[in-house]
Design an enzyme around this catalytic site. Sequence first.
Site, mmCIF file in Angstrom:
data_model
loop_
_atom_site.group_PDB
_atom_site.id
_atom_site.type_symbol
_atom_site.label_atom_id
_atom_site.label_comp_id
_atom_site.label_asym_id
_atom_site.label_seq_id
_atom_site.Cartn_x
_atom_site.Cartn_y
_atom_site.Cartn_z
ATOM 1 N N CYS A 1 39.807 -5.377 -111.510
ATOM 2 C CA CYS A 1 41.203 -5.842 -111.656
ATOM 3 C C CYS A 1 41.288 -7.369 -111.715
ATOM 4 C CB CYS A 1 42.060 -5.309 -110.514
ATOM 5 S SG CYS A 1 41.320 -5.509 -108.879
ATOM 6 N N HIS B 1 47.455 -10.263 -109.495
ATOM 7 C CA HIS B 1 46.331 -11.198 -109.391
ATOM 8 C C HIS B 1 46.591 -12.387 -110.327
ATOM 9 C CE1 HIS B 1 44.307 -8.309 -107.058
ATOM 10 N NE2 HIS B 1 43.304 -7.951 -107.839
HETATM 11 P P1 NAP Z 1 42.278 3.732 -101.567
HETATM 12 O O1 NAP Z 1 43.734 3.465 -101.543
HETATM 13 O O2 NAP Z 1 41.487 3.467 -100.334
HETATM 14 O O3 NAP Z 1 42.075 5.290 -101.999
HETATM 15 C C1 NAP Z 1 40.803 5.884 -101.972
HETATM 16 C C2 NAP Z 1 40.839 7.285 -102.566
HETATM 17 O O4 NAP Z 1 39.506 7.823 -102.516
HETATM 18 C C3 NAP Z 1 41.715 8.284 -101.784
HETATM 19 O O5 NAP Z 1 42.230 9.242 -102.673
HETATM 20 C C4 NAP Z 1 40.725 8.926 -100.826
HETATM 21 O O6 NAP Z 1 41.074 10.262 -100.443
HETATM 22 C C5 NAP Z 1 39.481 8.982 -101.702
HETATM 23 N N1 NAP Z 1 38.278 8.983 -100.871
HETATM 24 C C6 NAP Z 1 37.991 8.140 -99.841
HETATM 25 N N2 NAP Z 1 36.789 8.472 -99.299
HETATM 26 C C7 NAP Z 1 36.344 9.537 -100.006
HETATM 27 C C8 NAP Z 1 35.172 10.355 -99.915
HETATM 28 N N3 NAP Z 1 34.224 10.125 -99.010
HETATM 29 N N4 NAP Z 1 35.034 11.366 -100.787
HETATM 30 C C9 NAP Z 1 35.980 11.593 -101.724
HETATM 31 N N5 NAP Z 1 37.120 10.873 -101.857
HETATM 32 C C10 NAP Z 1 37.279 9.857 -101.004
HETATM 33 O O7 NAP Z 1 41.536 2.909 -102.724
HETATM 34 P P2 NAP Z 1 42.139 2.365 -104.122
HETATM 35 O O8 NAP Z 1 42.638 0.985 -103.979
HETATM 36 O O9 NAP Z 1 43.041 3.408 -104.689
HETATM 37 O O10 NAP Z 1 40.824 2.227 -104.996
HETATM 38 C C11 NAP Z 1 40.131 3.344 -105.520
HETATM 39 C C12 NAP Z 1 39.011 2.861 -106.425
HETATM 40 O O11 NAP Z 1 39.577 2.096 -107.502
HETATM 41 C C13 NAP Z 1 38.012 1.929 -105.725
HETATM 42 O O12 NAP Z 1 36.738 2.150 -106.248
HETATM 43 C C14 NAP Z 1 38.509 0.533 -106.099
HETATM 44 O O13 NAP Z 1 37.474 -0.412 -106.077
HETATM 45 C C15 NAP Z 1 39.002 0.773 -107.516
HETATM 46 N N6 NAP Z 1 40.024 -0.179 -107.967
HETATM 47 C C16 NAP Z 1 41.091 -0.514 -107.192
HETATM 48 C C17 NAP Z 1 42.037 -1.425 -107.691
HETATM 49 C C18 NAP Z 1 43.242 -1.851 -106.915
HETATM 50 O O14 NAP Z 1 43.934 -2.770 -107.404
HETATM 51 N N7 NAP Z 1 43.546 -1.242 -105.765
HETATM 52 C C19 NAP Z 1 41.911 -1.936 -108.960
HETATM 53 C C20 NAP Z 1 40.819 -1.555 -109.736
HETATM 54 C C21 NAP Z 1 39.905 -0.674 -109.221
HETATM 55 P P3 NAP Z 1 41.772 10.567 -99.013
HETATM 56 O O15 NAP Z 1 43.168 10.070 -99.128
HETATM 57 O O16 NAP Z 1 41.670 12.038 -98.908
HETATM 58 O O17 NAP Z 1 40.978 9.819 -97.987
#
Ligand code: NAP
Length: 361
Positions: free
Chosen positions: A158, A252
């Site tokens: 991002c 950002h």
């Molecule tokens: P988040 O809010 O922490 O959400 C994580 C997700 O992954 C939840 O659905 C969670 O499920 C699931 N999860 C966590 N541990 C897991 C496990 N052991 N096995 C299977 N599922 C699991 O994170 P996020 O910000 O949405 O980011 C998700 C991904 O996108 C990351 O790789 C991040 O680097 C990437 N990303 C994020 C952004 C951003 O701006 N936030 C931008 C680009 C890319 P539960 O709810 O059931 O725990």
Amino acid sequence: MNEKIPVGILGATGMVGQNYVSLLENHPWFEVTFLAASEHSAGQEYASAIKKRWRMPGKPPEAVGKLPVFNVKDTASAQKKCRLVFSAFSMSKNETLQLEREYAAAGMAVISNNSAHRLKDNVPIIMPEVNPELLEIIPGQQQKEGWNKGFIVTKPNCGVQSYVLPVAALKKSGLKIDQIITTNLQALSGAGYPGQSALDVLDNLIPLPSEEEKAFNEPQKIFGKLEGDRIVSDQNLKISSNCVRVPVIDGHSSCVWFSVQGAQPEIAEIEDIFRNFRGVPQEQNLPSAPQPVLRYTRDPSHPQPRLDRNAGNGMAVTIGRLQKAPVLGYRFTALSHNTLRGAAGGAILTAELLVSRGYVA
Ligand code: NAP
């Protein structure tokens, strides 16, 4: 399109996953038919799994709220319910590599928000306005991996979105950009929910060294070329970035300095390049394409995250503060929404591009 394409969201309960749910409500081409998250959420209805952590405006869409949440490891159920998955779960790099490959092997198109596959030389990092031609690696990837219908494409980190789009416009105009310095001011939502502790981040700036490598090696690959069955990064583009977590909720910002080889353009020429830039999504009028994608302003008090992050439904980049500079020659500041353009929205636009080019039937 007569029938909508069934799609799944992996990590549907998370920050990015919720953005997918929200953005895909009433999407003209896609219908959400599969949701997956960790074992803690699996087995519940979506509405119940996200009951106390829904962070989007309004309520979750009713139909999606009633869908069951599956364990992300349950590729067999996904295979029965969808053709394309948006991958945004948080797992270790090795687990992510393995699981995304299982989805591709099971015949699904995988569009990944995770970094695990980004630097694999047969997996493209796609920014639809910048490098749609890199999708041509897909048949070679399928052949090499022995995948029939499935494949993997990624979207970039991002943090790089804010400056790669303006730089793409400059490069497309024929300017030879060789050096770039950026300071990336990254919002809190980039760390997921609940993310950084308030006591750490309020009244503070937090260095993000893990983002700094992505800030130069991902753009080099985005601007790379397809050579046979691999993508070769543009090593001539030198970028040095300082990444910092700032107490902003969404959006950002990048403060960018750049140099141009050869004749030095006037500011008015660069302004015209930004104002006139259009990519394939704009030309084809894809459903999520912002029109225009670059919003250039001369107002010296912009861009500001609170005022500009939702430009073009959160899919446009706002550029301001363009001027000549005693270091490298030129500078500007750019802002994009990290969970929309930088995550779910950018991936949905990539999915639309894939459909428009016939990669997803
Ligand atoms: P988040 O809010 O922490 O959400 C994580 C997700 O992954 C939840 O659905 C969670 O499920 C699931 N999860 C966590 N541990 C897991 C496990 N052991 N096995 C299977 N599922 C699991 O994170 P996020 O910000 O949405 O980011 C998700 C991904 O996108 C990351 O790789 C991040 O680097 C990437 N990303 C994020 C952004 C951003 O701006 N936030 C931008 C680009 C890319 P539960 O709810 O059931 O725990």
